[in-house]
Design an enzyme around this catalytic site. Structure first.
Site, PDB file in Angstrom:
ATOM      1  N   ASN A  15       4.690  -9.046  -2.462  1.00  0.00           N
ATOM      2  CA  ASN A  15       2.852  -8.807  -1.596  1.00  0.00           C
ATOM      3  C   ASN A  15       2.502  -9.093  -2.588  1.00  0.00           C
ATOM      4  O   ASN A  15       1.603  -8.017  -3.791  1.00  0.00           O
ATOM      5  CB  ASN A  15       3.205  -7.097  -1.055  1.00  0.00           C
ATOM      6  CG  ASN A  15       1.634  -7.204  -0.624  1.00  0.00           C
ATOM      7  OD1 ASN A  15       0.442  -8.386  -0.037  1.00  0.00           O
ATOM      8  ND2 ASN A  15       1.188  -5.824  -0.100  1.00  0.00           N
ATOM      9  N   ARG A  94       5.500 -10.762   2.092  1.00  0.00           N
ATOM     10  CA  ARG A  94       4.022 -10.627   2.847  1.00  0.00           C
ATOM     11  C   ARG A  94       2.178 -11.564   2.967  1.00  0.00           C
ATOM     12  O   ARG A  94       1.755 -11.826   1.943  1.00  0.00           O
ATOM     13  CB  ARG A  94       3.180  -9.063   2.100  1.00  0.00           C
ATOM     14  CG  ARG A  94       2.041  -8.596   3.695  1.00  0.00           C
ATOM     15  CD  ARG A  94       1.446  -7.600   2.976  1.00  0.00           C
ATOM     16  NE  ARG A  94       0.639  -7.331   3.660  1.00  0.00           N
ATOM     17  CZ  ARG A  94      -0.916  -6.656   3.314  1.00  0.00           C
ATOM     18  NH1 ARG A  94      -1.109  -6.288   2.715  1.00  0.00           N
ATOM     19  NH2 ARG A  94      -1.991  -6.338   4.135  1.00  0.00           N
ATOM     20  N   HIS A 183      -3.149  -5.600   9.372  1.00  0.00           N
ATOM     21  CA  HIS A 183      -2.454  -5.289   9.213  1.00  0.00           C
ATOM     22  C   HIS A 183      -1.376  -4.885  10.084  1.00  0.00           C
ATOM     23  O   HIS A 183      -0.851  -3.860  10.620  1.00  0.00           O
ATOM     24  CB  HIS A 183      -3.179  -3.234   9.779  1.00  0.00           C
ATOM     25  CG  HIS A 183      -4.084  -2.752   8.782  1.00  0.00           C
ATOM     26  ND1 HIS A 183      -5.534  -2.712   9.027  1.00  0.00           N
ATOM     27  CD2 HIS A 183      -4.592  -3.492   6.792  1.00  0.00           C
ATOM     28  CE1 HIS A 183      -5.602  -2.498   6.982  1.00  0.00           C
ATOM     29  NE2 HIS A 183      -5.219  -2.428   6.335  1.00  0.00           N
ATOM     30  N   HIS A 211      -5.004   2.679  11.453  1.00  0.00           N
ATOM     31  CA  HIS A 211      -4.203   2.129  10.319  1.00  0.00           C
ATOM     32  C   HIS A 211      -5.595   2.250   9.050  1.00  0.00           C
ATOM     33  O   HIS A 211      -6.647   1.941   8.885  1.00  0.00           O
ATOM     34  CB  HIS A 211      -3.686   1.095   9.757  1.00  0.00           C
ATOM     35  CG  HIS A 211      -3.146   1.076   8.311  1.00  0.00           C
ATOM     36  ND1 HIS A 211      -1.855   0.802   8.509  1.00  0.00           N
ATOM     37  CD2 HIS A 211      -4.078   0.353   7.056  1.00  0.00           C
ATOM     38  CE1 HIS A 211      -1.843   0.812   6.824  1.00  0.00           C
ATOM     39  NE2 HIS A 211      -2.494   0.680   6.171  1.00  0.00           N
ATOM     40  N   LEU A 212      -5.684   3.615   8.203  1.00  0.00           N
ATOM     41  CA  LEU A 212      -6.486   4.626   7.473  1.00  0.00           C
ATOM     42  C   LEU A 212      -6.043   4.259   6.042  1.00  0.00           C
ATOM     43  O   LEU A 212      -5.746   5.379   5.542  1.00  0.00           O
ATOM     44  CB  LEU A 212      -6.851   5.743   7.857  1.00  0.00           C
ATOM     45  CG  LEU A 212      -7.605   5.377   9.469  1.00  0.00           C
ATOM     46  CD1 LEU A 212      -7.802   7.286  10.278  1.00  0.00           C
ATOM     47  CD2 LEU A 212      -8.168   4.445   9.930  1.00  0.00           C
ATOM     48  N   GLY A 213      -6.477   3.074   5.534  1.00  0.00           N
ATOM     49  CA  GLY A 213      -6.268   3.197   3.750  1.00  0.00           C
ATOM     50  C   GLY A 213      -6.719   3.026   3.650  1.00  0.00           C
ATOM     51  O   GLY A 213      -8.246   3.174   3.787  1.00  0.00           O
ATOM     52  N   ASN A 214      -7.505   2.321   2.052  1.00  0.00           N
ATOM     53  CA  ASN A 214      -8.345   1.782   1.651  1.00  0.00           C
ATOM     54  C   ASN A 214      -9.400   0.861   2.811  1.00  0.00           C
ATOM     55  O   ASN A 214     -10.072   0.892   2.633  1.00  0.00           O
ATOM     56  CB  ASN A 214      -8.115   0.916  -0.013  1.00  0.00           C
ATOM     57  CG  ASN A 214      -7.856   1.911  -1.092  1.00  0.00           C
ATOM     58  OD1 ASN A 214      -8.756   3.102  -1.129  1.00  0.00           O
ATOM     59  ND2 ASN A 214      -7.041   2.041  -1.687  1.00  0.00           N
ATOM     60  N   GLY A 215      -8.035   0.139   3.090  1.00  0.00           N
ATOM     61  CA  GLY A 215      -8.163  -1.009   4.286  1.00  0.00           C
ATOM     62  C   GLY A 215      -8.312  -0.186   5.713  1.00  0.00           C
ATOM     63  O   GLY A 215      -6.975   0.457   5.793  1.00  0.00           O
ATOM     64  N   ARG A 244     -15.576  -1.659   2.809  1.00  0.00           N
ATOM     65  CA  ARG A 244     -15.732  -2.883   3.095  1.00  0.00           C
ATOM     66  C   ARG A 244     -16.726  -1.614   4.170  1.00  0.00           C
ATOM     67  O   ARG A 244     -16.405  -0.640   4.517  1.00  0.00           O
ATOM     68  CB  ARG A 244     -14.870  -2.735   3.851  1.00  0.00           C
ATOM     69  CG  ARG A 244     -13.840  -4.305   2.947  1.00  0.00           C
ATOM     70  CD  ARG A 244     -12.673  -4.629   3.532  1.00  0.00           C
ATOM     71  NE  ARG A 244     -11.771  -4.150   2.588  1.00  0.00           N
ATOM     72  CZ  ARG A 244     -10.775  -4.491   3.144  1.00  0.00           C
ATOM     73  NH1 ARG A 244     -10.492  -4.983   4.623  1.00  0.00           N
ATOM     74  NH2 ARG A 244      -9.010  -3.867   2.181  1.00  0.00           N
ATOM     75  N   CYS A 287     -11.246   8.570  -0.666  1.00  0.00           N
ATOM     76  CA  CYS A 287     -11.283  10.108   0.210  1.00  0.00           C
ATOM     77  C   CYS A 287     -11.155  11.302   0.329  1.00  0.00           C
ATOM     78  O   CYS A 287     -11.510  12.337   0.512  1.00  0.00           O
ATOM     79  CB  CYS A 287     -10.098   9.432   1.689  1.00  0.00           C
ATOM     80  SG  CYS A 287      -9.924  10.456   2.666  1.00  0.00           S
ATOM     81  N   ILE A 335      -4.854   7.648   3.806  1.00  0.00           N
ATOM     82  CA  ILE A 335      -5.644   8.910   5.085  1.00  0.00           C
ATOM     83  C   ILE A 335      -5.528   9.336   6.380  1.00  0.00           C
ATOM     84  O   ILE A 335      -5.011  10.417   6.240  1.00  0.00           O
ATOM     85  CB  ILE A 335      -7.001   8.068   5.346  1.00  0.00           C
ATOM     86  CG1 ILE A 335      -7.754   7.381   4.095  1.00  0.00           C
ATOM     87  CG2 ILE A 335      -8.096   8.841   5.810  1.00  0.00           C
ATOM     88  CD1 ILE A 335      -9.239   7.080   4.191  1.00  0.00           C
ATOM     89  N   GLU A 389       5.416  -0.844   6.015  1.00  0.00           N
ATOM     90  CA  GLU A 389       5.306  -2.236   5.687  1.00  0.00           C
ATOM     91  C   GLU A 389       6.527  -2.901   5.183  1.00  0.00           C
ATOM     92  O   GLU A 389       7.207  -4.010   5.943  1.00  0.00           O
ATOM     93  CB  GLU A 389       4.341  -3.447   5.262  1.00  0.00           C
ATOM     94  CG  GLU A 389       3.085  -2.679   6.406  1.00  0.00           C
ATOM     95  CD  GLU A 389       1.223  -2.596   5.617  1.00  0.00           C
ATOM     96  OE1 GLU A 389       0.774  -1.343   4.612  1.00  0.00           O
ATOM     97  OE2 GLU A 389       0.930  -3.280   6.181  1.00  0.00           O
TER      98      GLU A 389
HETATM   99  P1  AMP Z   1      -3.857   3.350   1.269  1.00  0.00           P
HETATM  100  O1  AMP Z   1      -4.277   2.438   0.819  1.00  0.00           O
HETATM  101  O2  AMP Z   1      -2.684   3.609   2.550  1.00  0.00           O
HETATM  102  O3  AMP Z   1      -2.798   3.321  -0.121  1.00  0.00           O
HETATM  103  O4  AMP Z   1      -4.314   4.953   1.086  1.00  0.00           O
HETATM  104  C1  AMP Z   1      -5.544   4.999   0.417  1.00  0.00           C
HETATM  105  C2  AMP Z   1      -6.298   5.920   0.276  1.00  0.00           C
HETATM  106  O5  AMP Z   1      -5.424   7.162   0.594  1.00  0.00           O
HETATM  107  C3  AMP Z   1      -7.607   6.660  -0.536  1.00  0.00           C
HETATM  108  O6  AMP Z   1      -8.949   6.567  -0.039  1.00  0.00           O
HETATM  109  C4  AMP Z   1      -7.219   7.707  -1.126  1.00  0.00           C
HETATM  110  O7  AMP Z   1      -7.786   9.234  -1.054  1.00  0.00           O
HETATM  111  C5  AMP Z   1      -6.573   8.477   0.618  1.00  0.00           C
HETATM  112  N1  AMP Z   1      -5.729   9.849   0.380  1.00  0.00           N
HETATM  113  C6  AMP Z   1      -4.103   9.899   0.027  1.00  0.00           C
HETATM  114  N2  AMP Z   1      -3.564  10.501  -0.078  1.00  0.00           N
HETATM  115  C7  AMP Z   1      -4.552  11.886   0.684  1.00  0.00           C
HETATM  116  C8  AMP Z   1      -4.837  12.908   0.590  1.00  0.00           C
HETATM  117  N3  AMP Z   1      -4.113  14.012   0.357  1.00  0.00           N
HETATM  118  N4  AMP Z   1      -6.157  13.163   1.750  1.00  0.00           N
HETATM  119  C9  AMP Z   1      -7.257  12.316   2.049  1.00  0.00           C
HETATM  120  N5  AMP Z   1      -6.705  11.539   1.836  1.00  0.00           N
HETATM  121  C10 AMP Z   1      -5.997  10.835   1.175  1.00  0.00           C
END
Ligand code: AMP
Length: 404
Positions: A15, A94, A183, A211-215, A244, A287, A335, A389
């Site tokens: 990736n 990817r 995603h 899907h709640l991550g950085n994106g 973003r 987060c 998240i 993924e």
């Molecule tokens: P990702 O891009 O899927 O790796 O997700 C990253 C996001 O997940 C960041 O905003 C992290 O703060 C959040 N995250 C990871 N672990 C936790 C947790 N235990 N509680 C709240 N947010 C989390």
């Protein structure tokens, strides 16, 4: 996940980001990660590779300025030193943007490279990095089938009412300006896993996956197919994210250029790097940090979380228009998989859809633990489903390689 065969099927999954390279060797049969790691700060002064193998974590420092090709060279030596190359059957890449051309994963040949190059005009940063990764891997793993797996492919089932912007039609026909969504691999995976968890056929399942991550993106899945999604031409549209902005009034561009002398590049930077949770909290894009600050009473952190949940809930509610019936909402990504606080808030804003939150189940579904977090009386279920993924990429690559 899908079909398995008894023989181990090791796939190198790559990736490639603009300055990073995530990699893993995965057994497509089981999803087991044999080795995994991240090369970061590529092209900068302190590039390095971190990897995990047999439970041990190692860091290799690269020479200043070294980028993707050198990182892949180092990766090849690493793989060979541990004799991991002998069982490799394919390399899965990817690829962020597949345009309209790619509706599923494909074996990479010259025509595919041309197609990815064309789609890369829509996402230059990502596209260029993906092409670099493919070229380096082709040079280093000569003879191994290379397969492209697209972030956009799952969303190619959207119809034009959902994917067109209300712009002059020619922008679509001549330049491909439309909603593509991203995603896709993650939405596809968690939907399939949720159907299994709920013991219902995916072809008859209506889900909204978040899907709640950085994106962050949401996808409306009707009878197992993507019918709408919140990211658009680029991964900037839709939800509020880590850095973003998500949706804004496009009139902002005129204001920023005429009143504040912003250049296009500065606007791009503002919306992609300085906005979202970071922009509102003025604290962090992470987060966890924001949740901690909110618990301690930080007003901007509370506001950032409230906005995040409000905007997410509004988007989920909007997807009841194409779905009409909802079997479950799915939380995934860093998240979605871990934040019981955000999940509970979103579910309470959406109680009118027949969702509720079982406090204990919500607290338990963390750190990679899947689960139904709504009560047995809930009309629509709320589910936490860790995404994977890399496994989907490994599976697609293994299935295509098998047919050769
Ligand atoms: P990702 O891009 O899927 O790796 O997700 C990253 C996001 O997940 C960041 O905003 C992290 O703060 C959040 N995250 C990871 N672990 C936790 C947790 N235990 N509680 C709240 N947010 C989390």
């Amino acid at each position: 996940m899908p079909t398995t065969s008894p023989k181990s099927q090791h796939v190198l999954v790559l990736n490639c980001g603009s300055s990073s390279l995530k990699f893993a060797i995965i057994d497509a049969n089981t999803g087991h990660e044999i080795i995994s790691g991240l090369a970061e700060r590529l092209g900068a002064t302190t590039p390095s590779i971190k990897y995990k193998f047999n439970g041990a974590k190692t860091v290799i420092n690269l020479v200043a300025g070294q980028a993707h090709a050198e990182a892949i060279d180092t990766l090849v030596s690493l793989i060979k030193d541990h004799s991991l190359d002998e069982q490799l059957i394919a390399v899965g890449h990817r690829v962020v943007h597949g345009g309209e051309h790619f509706t599923q994963s494909v074996l990479i040949d010259e025509k595919v490279i041309a197609g990815i190059t064309q789609a890369a005009t829509l996402a230059p940063l990502h596209g260029h990095a993906n092409l670099l990764g493919i070229a380096s891997a082709q040079a280093s793993f000569e003879g191994l089938p290379q397969i492209a797996v697209f972030d956009t492919a799952f969303h190619q089932t959207m119809n034009e009412v959902a994917y067109l912007y209300a712009l002059p039609y020619k922008l679509y026909t001549e330049f491909g300006v439309r909603r593509y969504g991203f995603h896709g691999t993650s939405h596809f995976y968690v939907a399939g896993q949720t159907a299994k968890l709920l013991n219902q056929p995916i072809e008859q399942s209506n889900f909204i996956s978040a899907h709640l991550g950085n994106g962050c993106s949401v996808c409306a899945i009707k009878n197992g197919k993507s019918v709408d999604t919140s990211m658009g031409l680029t991964p900037l549209e839709g939800l509020m994210m880590g850095t973003r902005s998500g949706d804004i009034d496009p009139g902002l561009f005129n204001f920023l250029t005429t009143q504040l002398d912003y250049t296009a590049q500065q606007i791009d930077n503002l919306l992609n790097q300085k906005s979202g949770l970071l922009g509102i909290s003025e604290l962090s894009n992470d987060c966890r940090t924001i949740e901690e600050a909110a618990v301690a009473g930080n007003k901007k952190a509370i506001l950032a979380l409230d906005m995040f949940c409000y905007r997410l809930s509004k988007q989920i509610a909007a997807y009841m228009v194409p779905l009409q019936r909802l079997d479950a909402i799915i939380f995934t990504g860093g998240i979605g998989e871990n934040s019981d606080i955000i999940r509970e808030k979103v579910i309470s804003l959406l109680a009118f859809l027949g969702l509720d939150c079982d406090q204990k189940a919500n607290l338990n579904a963390r750190f990679g633990q899947e689960g139904i977090i709504s009560s047995s009386q809930a009309r629509s279920k709320a589910v936490v489903m860790p995404t994977n993924e890399e496994w989907v990429i490994a599976l697609d690559a293994a299935n295509i390689a098998k047919e050769l």
